[in-house]
Design an enzyme around this catalytic site. Structure first.
Site, PDB file in Angstrom:
ATOM      1  N   TYR A 113     -11.963   5.634  -8.299  1.00  0.00           N
ATOM      2  CA  TYR A 113     -11.591   4.864  -7.114  1.00  0.00           C
ATOM      3  C   TYR A 113     -11.963   5.665  -5.866  1.00  0.00           C
ATOM      4  O   TYR A 113     -11.283   6.598  -5.457  1.00  0.00           O
ATOM      5  CB  TYR A 113     -10.101   4.541  -7.102  1.00  0.00           C
ATOM      6  CG  TYR A 113      -9.614   3.722  -8.271  1.00  0.00           C
ATOM      7  CD1 TYR A 113     -10.478   2.955  -9.044  1.00  0.00           C
ATOM      8  CD2 TYR A 113      -8.259   3.712  -8.611  1.00  0.00           C
ATOM      9  CE1 TYR A 113     -10.027   2.217 -10.112  1.00  0.00           C
ATOM     10  CE2 TYR A 113      -7.793   2.963  -9.682  1.00  0.00           C
ATOM     11  CZ  TYR A 113      -8.673   2.223 -10.428  1.00  0.00           C
ATOM     12  OH  TYR A 113      -8.211   1.495 -11.496  1.00  0.00           O
ATOM     13  N   GLY A 266      -5.790 -10.654  -6.572  1.00  0.00           N
ATOM     14  CA  GLY A 266      -5.250 -11.343  -5.404  1.00  0.00           C
ATOM     15  C   GLY A 266      -5.363 -12.851  -5.452  1.00  0.00           C
ATOM     16  O   GLY A 266      -4.681 -13.550  -4.702  1.00  0.00           O
TER      17      GLY A 266
END
Length: 387
Positions: A113, A266
């Protein structure tokens, strides 16, 4: 981005009413009634009507591999990586501190990440809470000079090097849990497990897990060094782990399960649609078939089904999606991520609702009648999962 939809409670509407409705939404029986024998109260239980707090904990793994964590974790990834624009570092740190204050004890990051930037953030923000929380990270994706190569590397020497680097970035003496992020086709699972077992003996790693692996691979690795958790994508739009034996083997062997992207990146929160513009430099959703405009337009029917279900129960679609996962098994701990205090509040209030198994079945039936359009990964990414 348009957040409201007349078919249900929107996230924006939730923000307007959360402070006033907090006490009404908090049912004393709450999580402990819904998830009987699954979750027990902690000192953080309760709701003062102003801010949601974790109302229970769960156990990942068994015996010496067991890890007690909050019923919901926190995915740190989107604070720096693959989720378009994000707040500055200080704002992210404040939100992570607030999550700790509200009882979250499981925080998830990874070397890839950024690469590296997410671990640096987690280390700066959360190192002061060591002993009180668990920050888990992942190895497996090859990173050279701070850049991802697109290859996997889980050779013993590489695992050891990544472990040392993660300890330094996270400012820890020992990693609470170290996941293999993706399987390395050149390194057998048994060899990976043996390396982790050695790191445990040295005190550098306390527990370990694997991500997006097959039931067969889980068995092989677990036989060498008991696993604490498996992390794979799991939500109402992607239920492969129910079909490929992964959840079954976790149940059989006493391994916990941590669903990543529990809101489908999301989408199930209702804030993303075909008109959403993703950051071209920092958002992988633009490359995923399921997030192409035509697919999102078709898949909004699923979001609408969640909103319809939540409307008469005072729940947002995000809360419905998380609540569905929580009731699947007592050893499942989702890790939704956010950069917004309002969404942290919304996610934690999921634990306040009392929904029967019959009602959840109604939701499943409604969603099952709607075909999911688009694959979750492109061809290259799909090759890396399920090994």
């Amino acid at each position: 981005m348009k957040e409201e939809n007349n078919t249900g409670i929107s996230r924006r509407g939730f923000l307007k009413t959360a402070a006033l409705a907090g006490a009404a939404l908090a049912m004393p029986a709450g999580l402990h009634k819904v998830f009987a024998a699954e979750t027990k109260p902690t000192e953080a239980s309760g709701n003062n009507g102003e801010a949601a707090r974790i109302r229970g904990h769960r156990i990942l793994g068994t015996s010496k591999a067991a890890l007690e964590v909050s019923a919901l974790g926190f995915g740190v990834m989107g604070m720096t990586y693959n989720r378009s624009q994000h707040p500055d570092k200080n704002q992210c740190i404040r939100l992570l501190h607030e999550a700790v204050d509200r009882g979250v004890t499981l925080f998830d990051t990874a070397i890839i990440y950024g690469p590296l930037t997410n671990e640096n953030l987690a280390g700066e923000a959360l190192a002061e809470f060591k002993g009180r929380i668990n920050v888990t990270t992942k190895f497996g994706h090859e990173v050279i000079d701070g850049k991802a190569t697109g290859r996997q590397d889980s050779r013993p020497a590489t695992i050891r090097r990544y472990c040392e680097d993660s300890l330094r970035r996270l400012r820890l003496d020992s990693l609470p849990m170290f996941y293999q992020h993706r399987a390395d086709p050149e390194t057998p699972a048994e060899e990976v497990a043996s390396t982790i077992a050695d790191l445990m003996k040295e005190g550098k790693v306390q527990r370990w897990g694997m991500c997006e692996v097959s039931a067969e691979t889980i068995r092989k690795a677990h036989a060498v060094c008991p696993l604490t958790a498996i992390q794979s994508e799991y939500h109402l739009m992607h239920r492969l782990v129910e079909e490929n034996g992964v959840l079954d083997v976790c149940r059989e062997l006493g391994i916990g399960f941590v669903p990543y992207s529990p809101l489908n990146r999301g989408f199930l929160g209702g804030c993303i649609n075909e008109y959403t513009a993703f950051d071209a430099n920092n958002d992988n959703r633009q490359t995923l078939p399921r997030f192409q405009p035509e697919a999102m337009r078709a898949n909004m029917r699923i979001v609408n089904a969640l909103q319809t279900f939540g409307r008469t129960r005072g729940m947002t679609s995000a809360q419905v999606a998380l609540g569905w996962l929580l009731q699947r098994a007592p050893w499942i701990v989702p890790i939704p991520g956010t950069t917004k205090r309002s969404h942290l509040e919304e996610n934690l209030r999921t634990l306040d609702f009392n929904i029967s198994s019959g009602e959840w079945q109604e939701l499943e039936d409604a969603v099952a009648a709607i075909p999911v359009v688009g694959d979750r990964y492109n061809v290259e990414q799909q090759r890396q999962v399920g090994r």
